[in-house]
Design a protein around this motif. Structure first.
Motif, PDB file in Angstrom:
ATOM      1  N   GLN A 130       3.249 -28.023  -5.921  1.00  0.00           N
ATOM      2  CA  GLN A 130       2.467 -28.106  -4.689  1.00  0.00           C
ATOM      3  C   GLN A 130       2.616 -26.845  -3.844  1.00  0.00           C
ATOM      4  O   GLN A 130       1.649 -26.402  -3.205  1.00  0.00           O
ATOM      5  CB  GLN A 130       2.885 -29.341  -3.888  1.00  0.00           C
ATOM      6  N   CYS A 131       3.789 -26.244  -3.833  1.00  0.00           N
ATOM      7  CA  CYS A 131       3.970 -24.975  -3.119  1.00  0.00           C
ATOM      8  C   CYS A 131       3.096 -23.890  -3.736  1.00  0.00           C
ATOM      9  O   CYS A 131       2.484 -23.081  -3.031  1.00  0.00           O
ATOM     10  CB  CYS A 131       5.434 -24.552  -3.152  1.00  0.00           C
ATOM     11  N   SER A 132       3.020 -23.884  -5.053  1.00  0.00           N
ATOM     12  CA  SER A 132       2.188 -22.895  -5.746  1.00  0.00           C
ATOM     13  C   SER A 132       0.717 -23.101  -5.433  1.00  0.00           C
ATOM     14  O   SER A 132      -0.025 -22.142  -5.181  1.00  0.00           O
ATOM     15  CB  SER A 132       2.425 -22.983  -7.256  1.00  0.00           C
ATOM     16  N   LEU A 133       0.273 -24.358  -5.427  1.00  0.00           N
ATOM     17  CA  LEU A 133      -1.123 -24.649  -5.123  1.00  0.00           C
ATOM     18  C   LEU A 133      -1.448 -24.299  -3.673  1.00  0.00           C
ATOM     19  O   LEU A 133      -2.531 -23.776  -3.381  1.00  0.00           O
ATOM     20  CB  LEU A 133      -1.425 -26.122  -5.391  1.00  0.00           C
ATOM     21  N   TYR A 134      -0.529 -24.598  -2.766  1.00  0.00           N
ATOM     22  CA  TYR A 134      -0.749 -24.281  -1.354  1.00  0.00           C
ATOM     23  C   TYR A 134      -0.873 -22.772  -1.165  1.00  0.00           C
ATOM     24  O   TYR A 134      -1.754 -22.296  -0.433  1.00  0.00           O
ATOM     25  CB  TYR A 134       0.394 -24.827  -0.507  1.00  0.00           C
ATOM     26  N   ASN A 135      -0.013 -22.031  -1.827  1.00  0.00           N
ATOM     27  CA  ASN A 135      -0.069 -20.576  -1.730  1.00  0.00           C
ATOM     28  C   ASN A 135      -1.376 -20.042  -2.313  1.00  0.00           C
ATOM     29  O   ASN A 135      -2.020 -19.156  -1.735  1.00  0.00           O
ATOM     30  CB  ASN A 135       1.121 -19.959  -2.460  1.00  0.00           C
ATOM     31  N   MET A 136      -1.796 -20.602  -3.438  1.00  0.00           N
ATOM     32  CA  MET A 136      -2.976 -20.113  -4.144  1.00  0.00           C
ATOM     33  C   MET A 136      -4.274 -20.491  -3.439  1.00  0.00           C
ATOM     34  O   MET A 136      -5.219 -19.694  -3.374  1.00  0.00           O
ATOM     35  CB  MET A 136      -2.974 -20.690  -5.570  1.00  0.00           C
ATOM     36  N   LEU A 137      -4.326 -21.703  -2.879  1.00  0.00           N
ATOM     37  CA  LEU A 137      -5.597 -22.206  -2.340  1.00  0.00           C
ATOM     38  C   LEU A 137      -5.710 -22.076  -0.821  1.00  0.00           C
ATOM     39  O   LEU A 137      -6.836 -22.041  -0.302  1.00  0.00           O
ATOM     40  CB  LEU A 137      -5.755 -23.683  -2.723  1.00  0.00           C
ATOM     41  N   ILE A 138      -4.601 -22.008  -0.114  1.00  0.00           N
ATOM     42  CA  ILE A 138      -4.653 -21.971   1.351  1.00  0.00           C
ATOM     43  C   ILE A 138      -4.235 -20.611   1.915  1.00  0.00           C
ATOM     44  O   ILE A 138      -4.892 -20.070   2.800  1.00  0.00           O
ATOM     45  CB  ILE A 138      -3.772 -23.084   1.951  1.00  0.00           C
ATOM     46  N   LEU A 139      -3.125 -20.066   1.387  1.00  0.00           N
ATOM     47  CA  LEU A 139      -2.608 -18.820   1.964  1.00  0.00           C
ATOM     48  C   LEU A 139      -3.304 -17.580   1.427  1.00  0.00           C
ATOM     49  O   LEU A 139      -3.576 -16.643   2.181  1.00  0.00           O
ATOM     50  CB  LEU A 139      -1.093 -18.723   1.707  1.00  0.00           C
ATOM     51  N   GLU A 140      -3.598 -17.557   0.150  1.00  0.00           N
ATOM     52  CA  GLU A 140      -4.198 -16.369  -0.461  1.00  0.00           C
ATOM     53  C   GLU A 140      -5.716 -16.405  -0.310  1.00  0.00           C
ATOM     54  O   GLU A 140      -6.450 -16.716  -1.248  1.00  0.00           O
ATOM     55  CB  GLU A 140      -3.816 -16.279  -1.943  1.00  0.00           C
ATOM     56  N   THR A 141      -6.190 -16.101   0.870  1.00  0.00           N
ATOM     57  CA  THR A 141      -7.631 -16.118   1.131  1.00  0.00           C
ATOM     58  C   THR A 141      -8.171 -14.777   1.608  1.00  0.00           C
ATOM     59  O   THR A 141      -9.360 -14.650   1.877  1.00  0.00           O
ATOM     60  CB  THR A 141      -7.961 -17.190   2.186  1.00  0.00           C
ATOM     61  N   ASP A 142      -7.298 -13.776   1.726  1.00  0.00           N
ATOM     62  CA  ASP A 142      -7.753 -12.453   2.172  1.00  0.00           C
ATOM     63  C   ASP A 142      -8.763 -11.891   1.177  1.00  0.00           C
ATOM     64  O   ASP A 142      -8.518 -11.843  -0.024  1.00  0.00           O
ATOM     65  CB  ASP A 142      -6.561 -11.495   2.299  1.00  0.00           C
ATOM     66  N   GLY A 143      -9.894 -11.473   1.703  1.00  0.00           N
ATOM     67  CA  GLY A 143     -10.924 -10.898   0.845  1.00  0.00           C
ATOM     68  C   GLY A 143     -11.875 -11.919   0.260  1.00  0.00           C
ATOM     69  O   GLY A 143     -12.878 -11.544  -0.358  1.00  0.00           O
ATOM     70  N   ASP A 144     -11.582 -13.205   0.441  1.00  0.00           N
ATOM     71  CA  ASP A 144     -12.481 -14.243  -0.075  1.00  0.00           C
ATOM     72  C   ASP A 144     -13.654 -14.443   0.879  1.00  0.00           C
ATOM     73  O   ASP A 144     -13.497 -14.370   2.111  1.00  0.00           O
ATOM     74  CB  ASP A 144     -11.745 -15.580  -0.219  1.00  0.00           C
ATOM     75  N   ALA A 145     -14.817 -14.694   0.310  1.00  0.00           N
ATOM     76  CA  ALA A 145     -15.970 -15.035   1.134  1.00  0.00           C
ATOM     77  C   ALA A 145     -15.719 -16.365   1.819  1.00  0.00           C
ATOM     78  O   ALA A 145     -14.892 -17.175   1.374  1.00  0.00           O
ATOM     79  CB  ALA A 145     -17.222 -15.112   0.266  1.00  0.00           C
ATOM     80  N   GLU A 146     -16.437 -16.615   2.890  1.00  0.00           N
ATOM     81  CA  GLU A 146     -16.236 -17.847   3.656  1.00  0.00           C
ATOM     82  C   GLU A 146     -16.483 -19.080   2.797  1.00  0.00           C
ATOM     83  O   GLU A 146     -15.777 -20.083   2.918  1.00  0.00           O
ATOM     84  CB  GLU A 146     -17.170 -17.856   4.866  1.00  0.00           C
ATOM     85  N   GLU A 147     -17.469 -19.013   1.901  1.00  0.00           N
ATOM     86  CA  GLU A 147     -17.780 -20.149   1.039  1.00  0.00           C
ATOM     87  C   GLU A 147     -16.630 -20.454   0.080  1.00  0.00           C
ATOM     88  O   GLU A 147     -16.315 -21.622  -0.188  1.00  0.00           O
ATOM     89  CB  GLU A 147     -19.056 -19.881   0.242  1.00  0.00           C
ATOM     90  N   ILE A 148     -15.976 -19.386  -0.417  1.00  0.00           N
ATOM     91  CA  ILE A 148     -14.854 -19.575  -1.342  1.00  0.00           C
ATOM     92  C   ILE A 148     -13.643 -20.128  -0.601  1.00  0.00           C
ATOM     93  O   ILE A 148     -12.917 -20.989  -1.118  1.00  0.00           O
ATOM     94  CB  ILE A 148     -14.501 -18.253  -2.047  1.00  0.00           C
TER      95      ILE A 148
END
Length: 327
Positions: free
Chosen positions: A101-119
Motif C-alpha cells: 500500500q505504501c508503494s501504491l500510494y507513492n506511485m498513484l498519489i505522490l508521483e504526479t509531477d509532470g502528469d496531465a490533470e486527467e492522469i
C-alpha cells in the motif's frame, strides 16, 4: 508463500518471524468502500497486479533476515542443502500489505509531477478503487473503459507492476482482451467478496448452504457461523437463523451438545431447507454516475425480536423522479 507465523518446530519456546516484524499501519481501504466505489458509472473495469508482493524488492541488509533451506538443483537431482535468502517481499509476511500500500500510494498519489490533470485524476480513482492488489474502476462510457485500460497499463508498467485478469461489463472490449491473452472470462466473476454477473450487471451473494442435518445447538451454530459473508449480503435471509439461535441459547444454556427433537428440530430443518433452496440475493451494481448528486436517507425500525436499518439514495430526484433502495 511462507509460513512466517510458525515458531520453533520442536515445540520449545520462541517467537515467530512475523512476531519480530512490525506489521505497519493498515492503509487498505475497507472492502465495503471499494465495493461502493465500483457501483458508480455504467461501466466497470477491474484488474489486479500479477504477483504483487514479489514485485517489491528487499535490500541486502534485510534480506539476510529471510534465510531458508532448499536443494541445490532439483532438476539435476542434486539435493544438497543450500541456504538461500529472499530478495523479494514474501506473501505471508505480516508487513507485506503495508509495504504494497505504501508503494501504491507513492506511485498513484505522490508521483504526479509532470502528469496531465486527467492522469492525476485517474490515478486518484485507481487508488480509491483499490483493495490490496485488486482494482475496480467505474467508467462513464465505452471510450473511457478503453482509456483506463490503456493508461493504467502504462502507469503500472512504468513501475514494473504488470496487470492481469481484466474484467469488464463492456462485452466487446472483454472479448478483445480475452483474445489477446487466450482466455475466456465467465459471465459471473468473483470480486471483493461478491459475485458479479457482468452481462446483467448485478451483484450476487456467494452461493452458501446450511447444514440441514445439524441436530444440536453447537452444530447449528457452527453451520451458521461457517458462512463467510464479508459484505453481509446474506444478512436478510440469515436473520431467521440468528433469531432461532437466540432462542436456543436461552433454552440450552451450557447444553450445546444436547440433541434437538420435535418442533425445534423441525423448525431448524425448515429454516435450512428454505435458505438452501431459495434464490440468491442480487442487487443492481449501477447506482448512478460518480458526478451526480446523491441524497442519502437512513430509515430504521425495531420490535421485540429484531432491529432493522436501511439506506435509500435519490439520484437527481427532481429530474428523474426515480428511487432505488440498496442493501
Amino acid at each position: 508463500m511462507a509460513n512466517l507465523a510458525e515458531k520453533r518446530p520442536d515445540g520449545s519456546k520462541g517467537i515467530s518471524l512475523n512476531q519480530c516484524i512490525h506489521p505497519g499501519y493498515n492503509k487498505n481501504f475497507k472492502i465495503s468502500d471499494a465495493l461502493t466505489m465500483m457501483r458508480f458509472d455504467k461501466f466497470v473495469l477491474g484488474f489486479d497486479i500479477s504477483k504483487a508482493f514479489h514485485r517489491l524488492a528487499i535490500d541486502d541488509e534485510n534480506s539476510s533476515k529471510f534465510l531458508f533451506y532448499w536443494f541445490k538443483d532439483v532438476e539435476s537431482r542434486d539435493f544438497t542443502p543450500v541456504v538461500y535468502r529472499s530478495k523479494r517481499v514474501i506473501f505471508g509476511m505480516s508487513v507485506s500489505p503495508y509495504l504494497l500500500q505504501c508503494s501504491l500510494y507513492n506511485m498513484l498519489i505522490l508521483e504526479t509531477d509532470g502528469d496531465a490533470e486527467e492522469i492525476q485524476e485517474l490515478k486518484k480513482r485507481i487508488y480509491q478503487g483499490s483493495y490490496v492488489d485488486n482494482f475496480m474502476i467505474g467508467c462513464a462510457d465505452e471510450d473511457e473503459v478503453e482509456m483506463v485500460h490503456r493508461e493504467a497499463s502504462t502507469i503500472f508498467e512504468q513501475h514494473k507492476f504488470p496487470l492481469q485478469q481484466y474484467v469488464t461489463n463492456y462485452s466487446q472490449f472483454q472479448y478483445e482482451i480475452d483474445c489477446k491473452v487466450g482466455t475466456e472470462t465467465p459471465q459471473e466473476v468473483k470480486i471483493l467478496g461478491m459475485c458479479w454477473d457482468r452481462y446483467n450487471d448485478v451483484l450476487k451473494a456467494k452461493c452458501v448452504k446450511l447444514n440441514v442435518e445439524a441436530d444440536t445447538p453447537r452444530q447449528i451454530l457452527s453451520s451458521v457461523m461457517s458462512i463467510f459473508d464479508l459484505n453481509n449480503a446474506n444478512l436478510p435471509v440469515l436473520n431467521r437463523c440468528k433469531i432461532f439461535l437466540r432462542q436456543l441459547q436461552s433454552d440450552y444454556v451450557d447444553k450445546w451438545d444436547t440433541t434437538l427433537h420435535g418442533a425445534q428440530l423441525n423448525e431448524w430443518r425448515n429454516i435450512a431447507s428454505q435458505f438452501n433452496n431459495g434464490e440468491r440475493l442480487e442487487i443492481p451494481r449501477y447506482m448512478g454516475s460518480r458526478k451526480s448528486t446523491f441524497d442519502i436517507i437512513v430509515m430504521s425500525d425495531a420490535n421485540s425480536t429484531i432491529a432493522l436499518s436501511w439506506l435509500a439514495d435519490y439520484e437527481n430526484l427532481r429530474t428523474k423522479l426515480q428511487r432505488e433502495v440498496y442493501m
